[in-house]
Design a protein around this motif. Structure first.
Motif, mmCIF file in Angstrom:
data_model
loop_
_atom_site.group_PDB
_atom_site.id
_atom_site.type_symbol
_atom_site.label_atom_id
_atom_site.label_comp_id
_atom_site.label_asym_id
_atom_site.label_seq_id
_atom_site.Cartn_x
_atom_site.Cartn_y
_atom_site.Cartn_z
ATOM 1 N N UNK A 165 10.212 -7.998 -6.119
ATOM 2 C CA UNK A 165 11.328 -7.488 -6.939
ATOM 3 C C UNK A 165 11.043 -7.555 -8.442
ATOM 4 N N UNK A 166 9.753 -7.747 -8.795
ATOM 5 C CA UNK A 166 9.380 -7.652 -10.208
ATOM 6 C C UNK A 166 8.705 -6.290 -10.419
ATOM 7 N N UNK A 167 8.232 -6.045 -11.640
ATOM 8 C CA UNK A 167 7.511 -4.782 -11.883
ATOM 9 C C UNK A 167 6.027 -5.055 -12.153
ATOM 10 N N UNK A 168 5.524 -6.170 -11.608
ATOM 11 C CA UNK A 168 4.118 -6.534 -11.799
ATOM 12 C C UNK A 168 3.217 -5.392 -11.322
ATOM 13 N N UNK A 169 2.419 -4.877 -12.253
ATOM 14 C CA UNK A 169 1.672 -3.649 -11.984
ATOM 15 C C UNK A 169 0.564 -3.860 -10.945
ATOM 16 N N UNK A 170 0.020 -5.069 -10.905
ATOM 17 C CA UNK A 170 -1.066 -5.340 -9.945
ATOM 18 C C UNK A 170 -0.526 -5.347 -8.507
ATOM 19 N N UNK A 171 0.665 -5.880 -8.319
ATOM 20 C CA UNK A 171 1.232 -5.954 -6.962
ATOM 21 C C UNK A 171 2.051 -4.720 -6.604
ATOM 22 N N UNK A 175 3.083 1.992 -7.162
ATOM 23 C CA UNK A 175 3.442 2.343 -8.547
ATOM 24 C C UNK A 175 4.781 3.081 -8.641
ATOM 25 N N UNK A 176 5.737 2.590 -7.873
ATOM 26 C CA UNK A 176 7.079 3.168 -8.010
ATOM 27 C C UNK A 176 7.910 2.354 -8.997
ATOM 28 N N UNK A 177 7.310 1.286 -9.550
ATOM 29 C CA UNK A 177 7.989 0.518 -10.585
ATOM 30 C C UNK A 177 8.590 -0.778 -10.114
ATOM 31 N N UNK A 178 8.469 -1.083 -8.812
ATOM 32 C CA UNK A 178 9.036 -2.324 -8.286
ATOM 33 C C UNK A 178 8.166 -2.828 -7.133
ATOM 34 N N UNK A 179 7.995 -4.137 -7.088
ATOM 35 C CA UNK A 179 7.246 -4.732 -5.959
ATOM 36 C C UNK A 179 8.248 -5.002 -4.845
ATOM 37 N N UNK A 180 8.062 -4.352 -3.713
ATOM 38 C CA UNK A 180 8.992 -4.561 -2.599
ATOM 39 C C UNK A 180 8.277 -4.385 -1.253
ATOM 40 N N UNK A 181 9.058 -4.201 -0.203
ATOM 41 C CA UNK A 181 8.485 -4.165 1.150
ATOM 42 C C UNK A 181 7.478 -3.026 1.330
ATOM 43 N N UNK A 182 7.633 -1.960 0.565
ATOM 44 C CA UNK A 182 6.709 -0.830 0.715
ATOM 45 C C UNK A 182 5.299 -1.246 0.280
ATOM 46 N N UNK A 183 5.212 -2.101 -0.726
ATOM 47 C CA UNK A 183 3.910 -2.594 -1.176
ATOM 48 C C UNK A 183 3.355 -3.624 -0.186
ATOM 49 N N UNK A 184 4.238 -4.472 0.326
ATOM 50 C CA UNK A 184 3.780 -5.459 1.326
ATOM 51 C C UNK A 184 3.289 -4.751 2.582
ATOM 52 N N UNK A 185 3.980 -3.692 2.976
ATOM 53 C CA UNK A 185 3.591 -2.915 4.156
ATOM 54 C C UNK A 185 2.167 -2.384 3.995
ATOM 55 N N UNK A 186 1.890 -1.839 2.819
ATOM 56 C CA UNK A 186 0.551 -1.304 2.524
ATOM 57 C C UNK A 186 -0.492 -2.422 2.593
ATOM 58 N N UNK A 187 -0.136 -3.561 2.017
ATOM 59 C CA UNK A 187 -1.081 -4.687 1.964
ATOM 60 C C UNK A 187 -1.351 -5.252 3.358
ATOM 61 N N UNK A 188 -0.297 -5.389 4.143
ATOM 62 C CA UNK A 188 -0.464 -5.913 5.506
ATOM 63 C C UNK A 188 -1.312 -4.953 6.338
ATOM 64 N N UNK A 189 -1.096 -3.667 6.125
ATOM 65 C CA UNK A 189 -1.875 -2.667 6.873
ATOM 66 C C UNK A 189 -3.374 -2.777 6.543
#
Lengths: 199, 295
Positions: A165-171, A175-189
């Motif tokens: 829920x931050x805007x940390x660019x690395x995580x 790049x939709x502007x927020x770190x959330x489940x969509x980024x975790x989904x990509x990482x887990x995959x």
């Protein structure tokens, strides 16, 4: 001897396309020497995977390394930024490098992406070479390396969770502007995927 | 032929719709304790046939109308009850100052179907308090999300909120009384009550199925031999030797009810039944059926 040199230079010239730059150096009273060098300009297309929005959102910071056919490093560029469409322009010569027309392998590591190796890319026959490293989605850079050790594992996941829920660019992998489940989904995959550089 | 064309057309038209389809559904408002104005509401996730490995649920509420009750005193902040839809809930916080609950769940395999995502225990300070799943639109990724396994794109395209309006409702608790409310672990509703009969039924059916499988396997893998005297009394201490190609492969001793259970794999072997003081009985072609042997 002079004939042999002339023959070799002539054959090199004829085998290469006419766009190759020809540099002639001839001083008064000396034997003329002709050498061929490749172009200086690179336009490269690199796309990271799973961006949101899907189009016009491919900007990234990359490390790019060129290898010759014997996998000897020729030159490397750090922090090359691609634009929103994934393009970057590099002037190789301004970095003090010289090029030769030929076949190269290119290693690209994105900002939070594992490294990817693109082989058998012809280049430097013209002044500017376009390297298309995103012909299809299979060539896109795989995201998830938030700790930048060229491997996606639980440590990267932990890093991203701490940035939720931050805007940390690395995580923020998509790049939709927020770190959330969509980024975790990509990482887990991409868990336990690593860089392709194994020379 | 027309039907065939219609089916093909139907598949073509509806296939793209299914690619972006997942819902959050608010359901099962439960009154936990009337004297404390304490309620719980469940949020279900339905991936509608698509695989998902992560999801965010954002719930907006009005802190003037609702107080979310913390279910985990060991963790700082206010946590709600997490469901079974995802393996691990890596974020679970109610931010009272902003009136928002953020819950993130992940799975290392994938969810495909409808499961309980979370339950929100709350004190309703007024009738019809405002608690709603935050959904701003299909392409918005700042609201609640359901991540598709392979693309990591947001599948969420619909949410269903319910009216939380108990009839003739009036809560007379003071703010001090509300802030002192805690929820007992045993009162936490992890499984909606309307699902319990189905779970019980499926458990019973599973047990019966397992029993039948065991009985069936015993039946096909074993043969019972009973040894009795002429007067019908069971003979204990009888030895059965099973020979295969004249080689002794197994021996059994009868129990006090005169039974042996022999492996079916030996029924074609030679069987020798020995009882001291009696003639040894030999069955060269084995014993194919459950039977009684009389001395």
């Amino acid at each position: 001897m002079k004939k042999i040199i002339t023959f070799l230079l002539l054959s090199t010239f004829l085998l290469n396309p006419t766009n190759v730059e020809k540099i002639e150096a001839q001083a008064e009273g000396e034997v003329g020497i002709t050498a061929t060098v490749g172009g200086c300009g690179i336009v490269i297309l690199i796309k990271p995977e799973k961006r949101w929005p899907k189009e016009g959102n491919f900007s990234n910071k990359n490390q790019i390394i060129f290898y010759d056919q014997l996998y000897q490093e020729i030159f490397r560029f750090e922090d090359i930024e691609t634009d929103k469409d994934g393009y970057a322009t590099i002037d190789v010569c301004s970095g003090g490098f010289t090029t030769e027309p030929g076949v190269y392998s290119i290693y690209v590591k994105g900002y939070s992406h594992v490294g990817r190796f693109y082989i058998e890319k012809e280049g430097f026959f013209k002044y500017t070479t376009f390297f298309n490293l995103a012909k299809n989605q299979d060539e896109y850079l795989l995201a998830g390396d938030t700790l930048v050790n060229d491997y996606v594992n639980a440590l990267d996941l932990n890093e991203s969770i701490s940035k939720l829920y931050s805007n940390d660019i690395r995580s923020d992998l998509n790049r939709d502007g927020i770190v959330n489940s969509l980024d975790l989904s990509n990482q887990i995959y991409n868990l336990h995927r690593g860089g392709q550089l194994k020379l | 032929m027309n039907k065939f064309v219609l089916i093909i057309l139907g598949i073509t038209v509806f296939m793209p719709l299914r690619l972006n389809a997942a819902t959050y559904q608010m359901a099962d408002l439960v009154e936990l304790d009337k004297s404390k104005c304490l309620y719980s509401v469940s949020i279900f996730i339905d991936t509608e046939g698509v695989d998902s490995n992560a999801a965010d649920l954002l719930i907006k509420y009005d802190p003037n109308e609702v107080t979310v009750i913390d279910v985990d005193k060991l963790t700082s902040g206010v946590q709600v009850v997490t469901g079974i839809a995802y393996e691990s809930y890596v974020h679970n916080q109610a931010e009272d100052s902003k009136g928002i609950i953020k819950i993130t769940g992940v799975r290392f395999d994938y969810l495909n179907g409808r499961e309980l995502f979370a339950q929100i225990p709350f004190v309703a300070k007024v009738a019809n308090p405002s608690i709603q799943i935050n959904f701003e639109g299909i392409d918005n990724t700042y609201d609640s999300n359901v991540a598709e396994l392979k693309t990591s794109y947001d599948l969420l395209n619909r949410v269903e909120n319910i009216k939380l309006a108990p009839a003739n409702y009036k809560c007379t608790l003071t703010p001090a009384q509300i802030s002192s409310i805690t929820i007992d672990k045993s009162r936490q509703v992890y499984v909606p009550t309307n699902v319990i009969p189905f779970i019980l039924l499926s458990s019973v059916l599973t047990c019966i199925s397992l029993l039948l499988v065991i009985v069936f396997l015993s039946f096909i893998l074993k043969r019972r031999i009973k040894v009795v005297y002429k007067n019908g009394l069971p003979v204990s201490g009888v030895l059965i030797n099973v020979y295969k190609s004249e080689k002794l492969v197994e021996s059994y001793v009868s129990n006090n009810k005169g039974y042996f259970w022999i492996n079916r794999v030996y029924i074609n072997s030679s069987i020798e039944i020995i009882k001291e003081g009696f003639n040894t009985k030999k069955y060269e072609n084995g014993i194919r059926e459950t039977r009684e042997i009389v001395f």
